[in-house]
Design a protein around this motif. Sequence first.
Motif, PDB file in Angstrom:
ATOM      1  N   MET A 280      80.000   2.100 -58.349  1.00  0.00           N
ATOM      2  CA  MET A 280      81.306   2.267 -58.982  1.00  0.00           C
ATOM      3  C   MET A 280      81.467   1.483 -60.278  1.00  0.00           C
ATOM      4  SD  MET A 280      83.921   2.063 -55.762  1.00  0.00           S
ATOM      5  CE  MET A 280      83.718   3.083 -54.294  1.00  0.00           C
ATOM      6  N   MET A 281      80.502   0.657 -60.639  1.00  0.00           N
ATOM      7  CA  MET A 281      80.700  -0.280 -61.744  1.00  0.00           C
ATOM      8  C   MET A 281      81.068   0.410 -63.059  1.00  0.00           C
ATOM      9  SD  MET A 281      80.738  -3.318 -60.812  1.00  0.00           S
ATOM     10  CE  MET A 281      80.389  -4.247 -59.309  1.00  0.00           C
ATOM     11  N   GLU A 282      80.411   1.512 -63.387  1.00  0.00           N
ATOM     12  CA  GLU A 282      80.742   2.192 -64.640  1.00  0.00           C
ATOM     13  C   GLU A 282      82.166   2.735 -64.588  1.00  0.00           C
ATOM     14  OE1 GLU A 282      78.966   5.534 -67.752  1.00  0.00           O
ATOM     15  OE2 GLU A 282      78.044   5.285 -65.781  1.00  0.00           O
ATOM     16  N   GLY A 283      82.552   3.246 -63.419  1.00  0.00           N
ATOM     17  CA  GLY A 283      83.911   3.757 -63.262  1.00  0.00           C
ATOM     18  C   GLY A 283      84.949   2.654 -63.388  1.00  0.00           C
ATOM     19  N   ILE A 284      84.642   1.467 -62.863  1.00  0.00           N
ATOM     20  CA  ILE A 284      85.564   0.336 -62.997  1.00  0.00           C
ATOM     21  C   ILE A 284      85.761  -0.006 -64.474  1.00  0.00           C
ATOM     22  CG2 ILE A 284      85.879  -2.120 -62.484  1.00  0.00           C
ATOM     23  CD1 ILE A 284      84.319  -1.607 -59.856  1.00  0.00           C
ATOM     24  N   GLY A 285      84.670   0.059 -65.235  1.00  0.00           N
ATOM     25  CA  GLY A 285      84.773  -0.162 -66.679  1.00  0.00           C
ATOM     26  C   GLY A 285      85.650   0.880 -67.350  1.00  0.00           C
ATOM     27  N   LEU A 286      85.551   2.131 -66.899  1.00  0.00           N
ATOM     28  CA  LEU A 286      86.389   3.201 -67.449  1.00  0.00           C
ATOM     29  C   LEU A 286      87.863   2.911 -67.175  1.00  0.00           C
ATOM     30  CD1 LEU A 286      86.581   6.042 -68.784  1.00  0.00           C
ATOM     31  CD2 LEU A 286      86.417   6.982 -66.449  1.00  0.00           C
ATOM     32  N   SER A 287      88.167   2.456 -65.970  1.00  0.00           N
ATOM     33  CA  SER A 287      89.543   2.089 -65.632  1.00  0.00           C
ATOM     34  C   SER A 287      90.048   0.998 -66.571  1.00  0.00           C
ATOM     35  CB  SER A 287      89.615   1.600 -64.182  1.00  0.00           C
ATOM     36  OG  SER A 287      90.821   0.906 -63.922  1.00  0.00           O
ATOM     37  N   ALA A 319      79.548 -10.084 -57.952  1.00  0.00           N
ATOM     38  CA  ALA A 319      79.483  -8.661 -58.322  1.00  0.00           C
ATOM     39  C   ALA A 319      80.869  -8.125 -58.663  1.00  0.00           C
ATOM     40  CB  ALA A 319      78.859  -7.844 -57.199  1.00  0.00           C
ATOM     41  N   VAL A 320      81.876  -8.446 -57.854  1.00  0.00           N
ATOM     42  CA  VAL A 320      83.205  -7.888 -58.101  1.00  0.00           C
ATOM     43  C   VAL A 320      83.836  -8.499 -59.349  1.00  0.00           C
ATOM     44  CG1 VAL A 320      83.628  -7.308 -55.678  1.00  0.00           C
ATOM     45  CG2 VAL A 320      84.363  -9.517 -56.538  1.00  0.00           C
ATOM     46  N   ILE A 321      83.500  -9.752 -59.646  1.00  0.00           N
ATOM     47  CA  ILE A 321      84.102 -10.408 -60.809  1.00  0.00           C
ATOM     48  C   ILE A 321      83.349 -10.079 -62.092  1.00  0.00           C
ATOM     49  CG2 ILE A 321      84.642 -12.644 -61.876  1.00  0.00           C
ATOM     50  CD1 ILE A 321      85.081 -13.754 -59.056  1.00  0.00           C
ATOM     51  N   PHE A 322      82.012 -10.121 -62.045  1.00  0.00           N
ATOM     52  CA  PHE A 322      81.208 -10.017 -63.262  1.00  0.00           C
ATOM     53  C   PHE A 322      80.374  -8.733 -63.349  1.00  0.00           C
ATOM     54  CE2 PHE A 322      81.281 -14.655 -62.120  1.00  0.00           C
ATOM     55  CZ  PHE A 322      82.203 -15.038 -63.081  1.00  0.00           C
ATOM     56  N   GLY A 323      80.499  -7.832 -62.385  1.00  0.00           N
ATOM     57  CA  GLY A 323      79.563  -6.716 -62.280  1.00  0.00           C
ATOM     58  C   GLY A 323      79.626  -5.705 -63.397  1.00  0.00           C
ATOM     59  N   THR A 324      80.809  -5.479 -63.990  1.00  0.00           N
ATOM     60  CA  THR A 324      80.907  -4.450 -65.018  1.00  0.00           C
ATOM     61  C   THR A 324      80.343  -4.939 -66.344  1.00  0.00           C
ATOM     62  OG1 THR A 324      83.171  -5.231 -65.335  1.00  0.00           O
ATOM     63  CG2 THR A 324      82.874  -3.239 -64.051  1.00  0.00           C
ATOM     64  N   HIS A 325      79.763  -4.015 -67.122  1.00  0.00           N
ATOM     65  CA  HIS A 325      79.303  -4.387 -68.457  1.00  0.00           C
ATOM     66  C   HIS A 325      80.505  -4.463 -69.397  1.00  0.00           C
ATOM     67  CE1 HIS A 325      79.581  -0.019 -68.813  1.00  0.00           C
ATOM     68  NE2 HIS A 325      79.692  -0.185 -70.129  1.00  0.00           N
ATOM     69  N   GLY A 326      80.356  -5.239 -70.452  1.00  0.00           N
ATOM     70  CA  GLY A 326      81.481  -5.433 -71.352  1.00  0.00           C
ATOM     71  C   GLY A 326      82.517  -6.338 -70.714  1.00  0.00           C
ATOM     72  N   GLU A 327      83.660  -6.451 -71.365  1.00  0.00           N
ATOM     73  CA  GLU A 327      84.705  -7.364 -70.894  1.00  0.00           C
ATOM     74  C   GLU A 327      86.018  -6.621 -70.714  1.00  0.00           C
ATOM     75  OE1 GLU A 327      83.542 -11.503 -73.082  1.00  0.00           O
ATOM     76  OE2 GLU A 327      83.958  -9.772 -74.382  1.00  0.00           O
ATOM     77  N   PRO A 358      92.000  -2.438 -63.101  1.00  0.00           N
ATOM     78  CA  PRO A 358      91.378  -2.278 -61.775  1.00  0.00           C
ATOM     79  C   PRO A 358      91.633  -3.518 -60.925  1.00  0.00           C
ATOM     80  CG  PRO A 358      89.701  -2.735 -63.439  1.00  0.00           C
ATOM     81  CD  PRO A 358      90.990  -2.573 -64.171  1.00  0.00           C
ATOM     82  N   VAL A 359      91.974  -3.294 -59.678  1.00  0.00           N
ATOM     83  CA  VAL A 359      92.174  -4.374 -58.713  1.00  0.00           C
ATOM     84  C   VAL A 359      91.210  -4.151 -57.553  1.00  0.00           C
ATOM     85  CG1 VAL A 359      93.779  -5.535 -57.164  1.00  0.00           C
ATOM     86  CG2 VAL A 359      94.602  -4.629 -59.348  1.00  0.00           C
ATOM     87  N   ILE A 360      90.413  -5.161 -57.256  1.00  0.00           N
ATOM     88  CA  ILE A 360      89.481  -5.083 -56.127  1.00  0.00           C
ATOM     89  C   ILE A 360      89.978  -6.014 -55.034  1.00  0.00           C
ATOM     90  CG2 ILE A 360      87.095  -5.382 -55.349  1.00  0.00           C
ATOM     91  CD1 ILE A 360      86.238  -4.907 -58.257  1.00  0.00           C
ATOM     92  N   LEU A 361      90.281  -5.436 -53.895  1.00  0.00           N
ATOM     93  CA  LEU A 361      90.656  -6.237 -52.727  1.00  0.00           C
ATOM     94  C   LEU A 361      89.403  -6.417 -51.886  1.00  0.00           C
ATOM     95  CD1 LEU A 361      93.853  -6.249 -50.731  1.00  0.00           C
ATOM     96  CD2 LEU A 361      91.731  -6.034 -49.450  1.00  0.00           C
ATOM     97  N   MET A 362      88.974  -7.659 -51.752  1.00  0.00           N
ATOM     98  CA  MET A 362      87.690  -7.965 -51.131  1.00  0.00           C
ATOM     99  C   MET A 362      87.895  -8.580 -49.746  1.00  0.00           C
ATOM    100  SD  MET A 362      84.706 -10.349 -52.775  1.00  0.00           S
ATOM    101  CE  MET A 362      85.617 -11.853 -52.455  1.00  0.00           C
ATOM    102  N   THR A 363      87.268  -7.959 -48.751  1.00  0.00           N
ATOM    103  CA  THR A 363      87.266  -8.542 -47.414  1.00  0.00           C
ATOM    104  C   THR A 363      85.804  -8.808 -47.028  1.00  0.00           C
ATOM    105  OG1 THR A 363      87.079  -6.440 -46.205  1.00  0.00           O
ATOM    106  CG2 THR A 363      89.289  -7.164 -46.822  1.00  0.00           C
TER     107      THR A 363
END
Length: 580
Positions: A280-287, A319-327, A358-363
């Motif tokens: 999903m990382m590229e999609g998170i960047g799109l968001s 991964a959830v904090i830094f996984g996407t490319h770019g800022e 994007p908001v990631i809720l991590m369990t």
Amino acid sequence: MINQLSWKVGGQQGEGIESTGEIFSMALNRQGYFLYGYRHFSSRIKGGHTNNKIRVSIKATNSISDDLDILVAFDQETIDVNHHELSLGAVVIGDSKFTPSLPEGSHAKLFSVPFTKIATDLGTSLMKNMVAVGASAAVIGLNPEMFKSVVEQIFSKKGATVVEKNMDAIRAGMEYFQKEASGNVGDFSLEKADGKHRMFMIGNDAIALGALTGGARFMPAYPITPASEIMEYLIRKLPDYGGTVIQTEDEIAACTMAIGANYAGVRSLTASAGPGLSLMMEGIGLSGMTETPLVIIDTQRGGPSTGLPTKQEQSDIFAVIFGTHGEIPKVVLAPSSVEEAFYDTIEAFNIAEEYQVPVILMTDLALSLGKQTVEPLDFEKVEIRRGKLDPEEVLPEQEKGVYFKRYDVTEDGISKRVIPGMPNGLHHVTGVEHNEQGKPSESPENRKAQMDKRMRKLDTLIANFPVPVVKDEKHDNADVLILGVNSTRGTIQEAIPMLEKDGVKVNHGQIRLLHPFPTDELESMIDKAKKVIVIENNATGQVAQLLKMNTRLNKVESILKYDGNPFLPSEIHNRCKEVL
């Protein structure tokens, strides 16, 4: 009489182990007992050892226990694998079918009960788990009739005869054990519970209920352990509220479909685990680039790659904090209880729409699949906040050829949001850098203005977030501050009295907002302690590293566990003593 006990049932996966634990715990829950359950299971449909450990107490409990009072075994492997947990004088009840035996030197009491034969004589061997429930009830001193409402709930669709046959199996198991034991069992009679009605649910169910309550009406997702129950719950419930669930071909499609639905104004979520999150990382960047709200649930499990799909781990944090490319600005929430999972899911949707991020809720697996008693949820606390979106707003008419400024550079970094079909809201949407109207732009001045705008969004989030760190501060000058995330909370809470008994002054914080990092909140806690210890289920101390990156703290001690199992209270107690 005793005020709590620990019970476990084990056998081969696919022979009713889960349902045995479910029936046993549901009945006790309805009597008002507090419960906490954790399942050990294999990543296969059938076969392989599985067990379900349930703690029962007259007081609130949020952790599995160190020891084990009653073990119900459907095969010898269950005894061999779990005997080390047995307390002095514990009871082992094994199916006579496999001639159960205890290891040499065991201090437990073994009773052989013909689960399978009794069930077969009553009509079908499938009821052997009900016989085992009856035998367990005999040890604890429970009335077999207390199981009737649960049995009726589960089997009523199959008719009254099936219900009564299963009740006969419970009664038969109790009667046989009472004759077999003949007063040779210690006192395992539970004190009477308060009889109050409370929920008994896994974290995934709380997340799904939170999504439904928070206004989510669409979920595209691909099944994966340990997230699938969220999807399964919403498959059953969303259609009743005008929503739907779509099983996508993969997690890439799930993520981008959720973005599309949110862009259209429908609150949407997807849920996965580490492998799916990677896709999903590229999609998170799109968001982040299109400033479209997105809510993702990441239920952590053992990694990397396929890893340990059914085991506990907390290794997705970086991964959830830094996984996407770019800022891009994003938010990472980490609830630490089933109750928090409900409320934080609702808050995730509010934050996603208010800040357009994007908001990631991590369990983690223990929180997602661990089942625990939950006090009645307060639906009066639920609020829906959509930020700068009003679908009924009449927008000012634009000049010919001029688009709506969807990405208007504002002081707070948040632009007015519109959805398709709103008159005068026409704008361009693209994943490349764009100007205020959404048109592609490579201008250096525009790039800096848009980047600065996006990164300003979260400047006010920490101040507005309800509880970024759950604090238990008893001391102004503590010997140690223990920090954790997700499911470690209950185990840490149980270990603290052990440390206090040893003369150690302990403060405790559970980090509920991982990004943006609550630096000020944690530094105020750090200043009150001589030493900081972080408890986490990974090999590299990811939370400890976040602490050092974001606070004045130079030295932090890590207590790590990454063998696929959750922490036990005694482990935290003993290892903290070693560090101190």
